[in-house]
Design a protein around this motif. Structure first.
Motif: not given
Length: 368
Positions: A77-83, A189-195, A209-221
């Motif tokens: 993906t060419v999306k910016s990295p999650p921070l 935070v860790n993504l434990r399950d995904y479906m 990459l998507e796993e980290r994006r999911e983790e960072v997104a919820i942590l930032n919220q």
């Protein structure tokens, strides 16, 4: 005939637009012919010629053992990295950390740091209507229930009458680690399950990459909600400071005459500084941790004092004084006036000062 051609052209353009899916917007444009390129060998120098000097300045590092070798071409993906965004005062991130982790330092002593973080996290989950599957504060672990997000996605561009419903579910595990001294903590935070389901298709896998994006997104919220709560509480406290507070005469813990203010320590302390200024005292030094305030009375506010006493009455001498502020209960703070030798005022002095002191303390909208 011209009308038909125009309609066909319009449909063609619309079809090309519809084919530009969200996935294509997240991948690099152009072709991927470079994937077929072979690694060139080392330059062969004919015998008898001098070999040139080589530089490793642009040498590519070897691929790590843990690297995902499937991330090539369209899979990148060419999306910016999650921070991680450390928005809370006293929060920060470790440079170079690859995990979704934020570190907190205690800046508010009104409650333990771990309790403040857990309360904020639980408040966020409750506000988002997310259940808690497991919560063990003694081990620093919280596991959420499934977080479900449903969205409608268009099917093939040529089928205008149907759409597919995509449902994505996630479960996260939060881990809180406290330093031995209890004034620093890290929340990860860790993504434990995904479906993800779309029609009859089920996808339970997600790349790193998507796993980290999911983790960072919820942590930032969670961090944003924490900061919002702090700002909200600060606004409430500021409003409380501006409001008038009731004062009565009483005694401190040592039985010495003092004033008892109906407010918490964190509200009474800044309110007292405003009252001192209004009464003509200059604050020279202070220490909130010990509750000591060093002031000087110069008599500059003499006209204000004369509203209460005759001009020939000297209520307080121009001198240096000290105040001792201490908690006296959940909603009580005791204030003791002392001379510069830390000797408390006599009962008659406390009684004489009570009326003007209580009036200013009870005044609404005191300038901050």
């Amino acid at each position: 005939m011209k009308t038909s051609l125009a309609l066909v052209s319009s449909l063609g353009i619309l079809a090309l637009t519809a084919c530009s899916s969200q996935l294509e917007k997240e991948t690099a444009s152009g072709n991927y012919d470079y994937l077929e390129t072979q690694q060139s060998g080392k330059l062969k120098i004919p015998e008898g010629l001098e070999e040139p000097d080589y530089s490793d300045d642009y040498a590519l590092p070897p691929v790590g053992e843990q690297a995902d070798t499937s991330l090539l071409g369209r899979n990148i993906t060419v999306k910016s990295p999650p921070l991680v965004l450390p928005l809370v005062t006293g929060s920060h991130v470790e440079e170079g950390s690859r995990s979704a982790t934020v570190l907190f330092d205690q800046v508010d002593d009104s409650q333990p740091l771990d309790k403040a973080i857990w309360n904020s996290l639980l408040s966020y989950l409750d506000r988002q209507q997310i259940g808690v599957d497991k919560f063990e504060p003694e081990t620093g672990t919280l596991v959420t229930d499934w977080m479900l997000i449903t969205s409608d996605e268009d099917s093939a561009w040529y089928d205008w009458s149907s759409s597919e419903e995509k449902q994505v579910g996630r479960r996260f595990e939060f881990n809180l680690t406290m330093k031995p001294h209890g004034r620093s903590a890290s929340l990860s935070v860790n993504l434990r399950d995904y479906m993800a389901t779309r029609g009859d298709d089920v996808d339970a896998e997600v790349n790193e990459l998507e796993e980290r994006r999911e983790e960072v997104a919820i942590l930032n919220q969670v961090i944003t909600h924490y900061e919002y709560q702090i700002q909200l509480e600060d606004s409430r406290r500021m409003a409380r400071i501006r409001e008038g507070l009731d004062t009565e005469m009483g005694f401190n813990a040592d039985g010495e005459p003092a004033y008892v203010v109906s407010a918490t320590y964190d509200v009474a302390w800044p309110r007292l500084l405003l009252v001192m200024r209004k009464m003509g005292f200059d604050v020279k030094d202070l220490d909130k941790s010990t509750g000591l305030i060093f002031v000087s009375y110069t008599g500059d506010n003499e006209s204000w004092w004369n509203n209460w006493f005759g001009s020939d009455e000297e209520l307080l001498e121009e001198d240096d004084y000290r105040l001792k502020v201490a908690e006296a209960g959940p909603e009580k703070t005791v204030i003791t006036f002392m001379n510069q030798e830390s000797e408390p005022f006599e009962a008659n002095q406390v009684s004489d000062l009570y009326k003007p002191f209580a009036e200013v303390m009870a005044e609404d909208n005191l300038d901050i």
